[in-house]
Design a protein around this motif. Structure first.
Motif, short mmCIF file in Angstrom:
data_model
loop_
_atom_site.label_atom_id
_atom_site.label_comp_id
_atom_site.label_asym_id
_atom_site.label_seq_id
_atom_site.Cartn_x
_atom_site.Cartn_y
_atom_site.Cartn_z
N TYR A 4 0.84 -1.20 0.00
CA TYR A 4 0.00 0.00 0.00
C TYR A 4 0.87 1.25 0.00
O TYR A 4 1.87 1.34 0.70
CB TYR A 4 -0.89 0.03 1.23
N GLY B 240 -2.49 -7.38 1.19
CA GLY B 240 -2.03 -6.01 1.15
C GLY B 240 -1.34 -5.65 2.45
O GLY B 240 -1.88 -5.89 3.53
N GLN C 3 -4.94 2.52 0.54
CA GLN C 3 -4.01 2.90 -0.52
C GLN C 3 -3.83 4.42 -0.58
O GLN C 3 -2.72 4.93 -0.65
CB GLN C 3 -4.50 2.37 -1.88
#
Length: 526
Positions: free
Chosen positions: A10, A30, A110
């Motif tokens: 991320y 992630g 993100q």
């Protein structure tokens, strides 16, 4: 994607719709990279320094929207951030799909991991916990106007950070209090600017757009395959798909669709059987597939390209550059995606519109060897007549949903937010249109397979022949009336499960048939 990815960083790696979906589906994990964590810490300290200095900065030590001139004391900045999540949780309507809510969290992490939002590491780590443990907040579908961020849905999304709201956990909807009791976690205290950073942004719009890009891509692929099968069933001409024609009007989508359909028809005995027939040209719904399907594919590509910019952007407000420069701008405004989503919505509707026309064409009985209503013994049997009623109803419903949401704007926040995108409505509406499109394509698949059957014992190209066999494993040939709703449900499952795409890929690989990249599972490629 050209290689298998096991981890996504991320704030550092480039996020696409395909990768976001894989994270949501648990196929990729992630994580926040160390480089991103360093930026996050720096940005967080900048916010704390601003609070200590006391100079007014919007959303850090001032009220929100029309209350931007109201100064908030240092002691109350934390209460301000907790209050904003509660006061802005005003969503109504049915909850959004849990996958979309999970995508919203992924997209928010993100954006915040870029290091321009002043969020605390601990807050991001808690959001990652929700993602990794599939504790997905319940988010109402209605209430966002798509500017100043998707405020209401994002507020509901992050209520669980405070111990409020509801979540879907272990396939059950429970209160966050119950979640905390079951898992042992506790509420977190939001610091200055954190609440605003969480709810300001376009993640509701963008998460819907991720699903639009994925589902519309699947429909585009299957519309081409089913359309090619219908050409075989009705003995249409292959000439409208020749490269020589499309190089003279070289739209990307047109060339792509023409090449794909021509490759599916290659080696077909059915095509060879009527090569010397006297029919000069086919109706538009057959010969204009490159132009119509291609135009829809161009619209899809436009949305995909804009979405990738959005997925890798910072969309909250204000932006923290450094202690001397904080910018209160408008990057939360959903207009860039809102207009493209409306365009994609129209593209999906048109795929269904021309599909319905091919279904109607297959029932007319004007193609030699194919009986009226796709059944030999009609009169006592109605054949496939009423299936087209259903596609007509669905196509008409879609047309009514095509008015662009982004054409509207209603001022909010006492006029402070005097132009909004309504992209949130457009995203929800586009998915409704695509859901209807899948049903239309399912019915075209049934009618194309029925028409195809009347060409036996002639064979089609190897891919279409195998796809027809695959369909027949689930839905048999109809020589008399039956409850066709059951066939339609099976057809819808075939479409939703991408069965015919997967079959095409398997046969192409086994037989070493060249079908370029057009049947790829990855929609990162054109």
């Amino acid at each position: 994607m050209s290689e298998t990815i096991h981890h996504f960083l991320y704030g550092e790696d480039h996020l696409t719709a395909g990768i976001a979906l894989k994270i949501a589906q648990g196929k990729i994990q992630g994580i926040i990279s160390e480089a991103s964590r360093k930026k996050i810490k720096t940005s967080r300290q900048t916010v704390l320094n601003i609070v200590d200095k006391g100079d007014p900065v919007y959303g850090i030590n001032t009220g929100f929207g029309p209350l931007c001139t109201t100064k908030i004391s240092k002691e109350k900045t934390n209460i301000l951030q907790s209050n904003i999540l509660q006061s802005h949780s005003v969503g109504v309507g049915d909850p959004i799909d849990s996958e979309i809510a999970k995508l919203m969290m992924i997209l928010k992490v993100q954006s915040l991991s870029k290091g321009y939002s002043g969020i605390a590491e601990e807050t991001l780590d808690r959001i990652l916990w929700h993602i990794d443990n599939d504790a997905i907040p319940v988010v109402p579908s209605q209430g966002s106007v798509g500017a100043s961020g998707d405020l209401a849905p994002l507020s509901h999304l992050f209520l669980p950070l405070l111990g409020l709201g509801k979540v879907v956990y272990n396939n059950k909807t429970i209160t966050t209090a119950e979640l905390f009791k079951e898992t042992g976690i506790k509420p977190i205290d939001l610091g200055p600017k954190e609440g605003l950073a969480l709810i300001n942004g376009t993640q509701f719009i963008a998460a819907h757009a991720v699903q639009v890009v994925a589902k519309l891509h699947s429909c585009l692929s299957q519309a081409d395959i089913i359309g090619a099968m219908m050409i075989e069933g009705l003995q249409g001409s292959v000439k409208p798909f020749f490269e020589e024609l499309h190089q003279l009007r070289p739209f990307k989508g047109n060339i792509h669709v023409a090449s794909r359909i021509k490759s599916l028809l290659k080696g077909s005995e059915i095509m060879e059987d009527h090569i010397d027939c006297e029919r000069v040209q086919d109706p538009y719904s057959l010969r204009c597939m490159p132009q119509v399907h291609g135009a829809s594919r161009n619209a899809w590509l436009h949305l995909k390209e804009l979405l990738e910019v959005e997925l890798n952007s910072v969309t909250d407000n204000p932006i923290i550059i450094n202690e001397e420069l904080t910018i209160s701008g408008g990057s939360f405004h959903g207009q860039p995606l809102a207009m493209a989503i409306d365009y994609a919505c129209l593209a999906a509707s048109e795929l269904g519109n021309i599909s319905d026309r091919r279904i109607y064409l297959s029932l007319e009985g004007n193609s030699p060897g194919v009986p009226k209503l796709l059944m030999s013994d009609t009169g006592i049997n109605s054949g496939y007549m009423i299936l087209q009623y259903t596609t007509a109803a669905l196509a008409s419903e879609n047309k009514g949903l095509c008015f662009p949401s982004s054409a509207d704007s209603i001022p909010t926040s006492l006029g402070q937010e005097d132009h909004v995108s309504m992209g949130s409505i457009g995203g929800r509406k586009a998915l409704r249109v695509i859901d209807n499109l899948e049903k239309i394509l399912a019915i075209e698949l049934l009618t194309a397979a029925q028409a195809f059957e009347f060409r036996k014992p002639l064979k089609s190209g190897i891919i279409l022949d195998e796809i027809h066999k695959k369909v027949r494993e689930t839905v048999s040939f109809a020589d008399k009336d039956r409850v066709f709703a059951e066939d339609i449900e099976k057809g819808i499952e075939i479409i939703k499960n991408r069965t015919i795409i997967n079959t095409a890929n398997q046969i192409a690989k086994k037989e070493q048939v060249s079908i370029e990249t057009q049947f790829s599972d990855e929609f990162e490629v054109y």
